[in-house]
Enzyme design. Structure first.
Site, short mmCIF file in Angstrom:
data_model
loop_
_atom_site.label_atom_id
_atom_site.label_comp_id
_atom_site.label_asym_id
_atom_site.label_seq_id
_atom_site.Cartn_x
_atom_site.Cartn_y
_atom_site.Cartn_z
N HIS A 16 38.55 12.01 -22.09
CA HIS A 16 39.51 11.80 -23.18
C HIS A 16 40.93 12.10 -22.70
CE1 HIS A 16 36.00 13.08 -26.02
NE2 HIS A 16 36.13 11.78 -26.14
N LYS A 40 28.41 14.45 -39.03
CA LYS A 40 28.08 14.41 -37.59
C LYS A 40 27.65 15.78 -37.09
CE LYS A 40 29.91 10.49 -35.12
NZ LYS A 40 30.63 10.08 -33.92
N ARG A 89 33.49 3.25 -21.56
CA ARG A 89 32.89 3.85 -20.36
C ARG A 89 31.97 2.87 -19.65
NH1 ARG A 89 31.04 8.86 -23.84
NH2 ARG A 89 31.04 7.10 -25.26
N SER A 127 31.06 13.91 -24.99
CA SER A 127 31.08 15.23 -25.62
C SER A 127 29.65 15.77 -25.73
CB SER A 127 31.72 15.15 -27.00
OG SER A 127 33.05 14.72 -26.89
P1 ADP Z 1 33.55 8.77 -31.57
O1 ADP Z 1 32.60 9.62 -32.34
O2 ADP Z 1 34.58 8.10 -32.42
O3 ADP Z 1 32.94 7.83 -30.56
P2 ADP Z 1 34.35 10.37 -29.30
O4 ADP Z 1 35.10 11.65 -29.35
O5 ADP Z 1 32.99 10.38 -28.75
O6 ADP Z 1 34.42 9.84 -30.78
O7 ADP Z 1 35.20 9.30 -28.49
C1 ADP Z 1 36.52 8.98 -28.86
C2 ADP Z 1 37.02 7.86 -27.98
O8 ADP Z 1 37.07 8.31 -26.64
C3 ADP Z 1 36.12 6.62 -27.96
O9 ADP Z 1 36.94 5.48 -27.82
C4 ADP Z 1 35.29 6.79 -26.72
O10 ADP Z 1 34.88 5.56 -26.19
C5 ADP Z 1 36.31 7.45 -25.81
N1 ADP Z 1 35.66 8.25 -24.78
C6 ADP Z 1 34.55 8.98 -24.87
N2 ADP Z 1 34.24 9.57 -23.70
C7 ADP Z 1 35.22 9.17 -22.83
C8 ADP Z 1 35.44 9.39 -21.45
N3 ADP Z 1 34.60 10.09 -20.70
N4 ADP Z 1 36.55 8.83 -20.90
C9 ADP Z 1 37.40 8.10 -21.67
N5 ADP Z 1 37.20 7.82 -22.94
C10 ADP Z 1 36.13 8.34 -23.54
#
Ligand code: ADP
Length: 164
Positions: A16, A40, A89, A127
């Site tokens: 992120h 969630k 990803r 996450s």
């Molecule tokens: P959600 O529940 O909305 O998917 P996340 O926190 O899992 O929320 O992800 C938020 C955003 O970050 C999404 O667009 C996801 O694809 C992106 N994301 C998740 N993991 C990564 C990563 N390792 N690198 C870059 N972007 C990521």
């Protein structure tokens, strides 16, 4: 131009953060929006997640973090964002993300969804994986910012590697 980067961020990972850092170079302002979604079953409260994001992005003057509930498009409109940012990803993310992007386009045609490819080094990170590793005492130092590693160590009642 302003961008909204919405997500759960439960917790923020280095994947992120990498995306936020790159987006901060492209946009005048990036708002990282933490979705309030109790269904969630989050590990961290929205306030904790905001603190984690604010600590990890303190060096980026054009990045802000805030909480939102309801529709992402409404949040984008409220904050003045023209772009919704999402990270991709792998192909497995694509189908779901495309469906959401089309839905958002149908709700707010003036908003664009922009996908950014995850840095290769972080493409395995999610996450949930981070929480799973931390829960069983694995080292997450290369997966999350320091503050998040400390919060995870506290959450799972372990001493973080830095304090060991
Ligand atoms: P959600 O529940 O909305 O998917 P996340 O926190 O899992 O929320 O992800 C938020 C955003 O970050 C999404 O667009 C996801 O694809 C992106 N994301 C998740 N993991 C990564 C990563 N390792 N690198 C870059 N972007 C990521």
């Amino acid at each position: 131009m302003q961008a909204l980067y919405p997500g759960s961020f439960d917790p923020l990972t280095l994947g992120h953060l990498d995306l936020i850092e790159r987006a901060a170079q492209l946009f005048e302002r990036v708002v990282v929006a933490v979705l309030r979604n109790p269904s969630k079953n989050p590990c961290f409260s929205v306030e904790q997640r905001l603190e984690q994001i604010r600590a990890a992005t303190a060096h980026l003057s054009n990045v802000q973090a805030e909480a939102f509930d309801g529709l992402t498009v409404a949040c984008a409109q409220r904050t003045g964002a023209a772009v919704i940012l999402r990270g991709l990803r792998a192909m497995s993310d694509f189908e779901y993300e495309l469906q959401i992007a089309h839905t958002n386009k149908s709700l707010a045609p003036q908003l664009e969804t922009l996908f950014m490819a995850t840095a290769t080094a972080h493409s395995f990170l999610s996450s949930s994986v981070v929480k799973e590793v931390a829960r069983f005492g694995g080292d997450v130092g290369h997966m999350v910012p320091t503050e998040v590693a400390e919060d995870l160590a506290r959450l799972f009642n372990r001493t973080s590697p830095d304090q060991a």
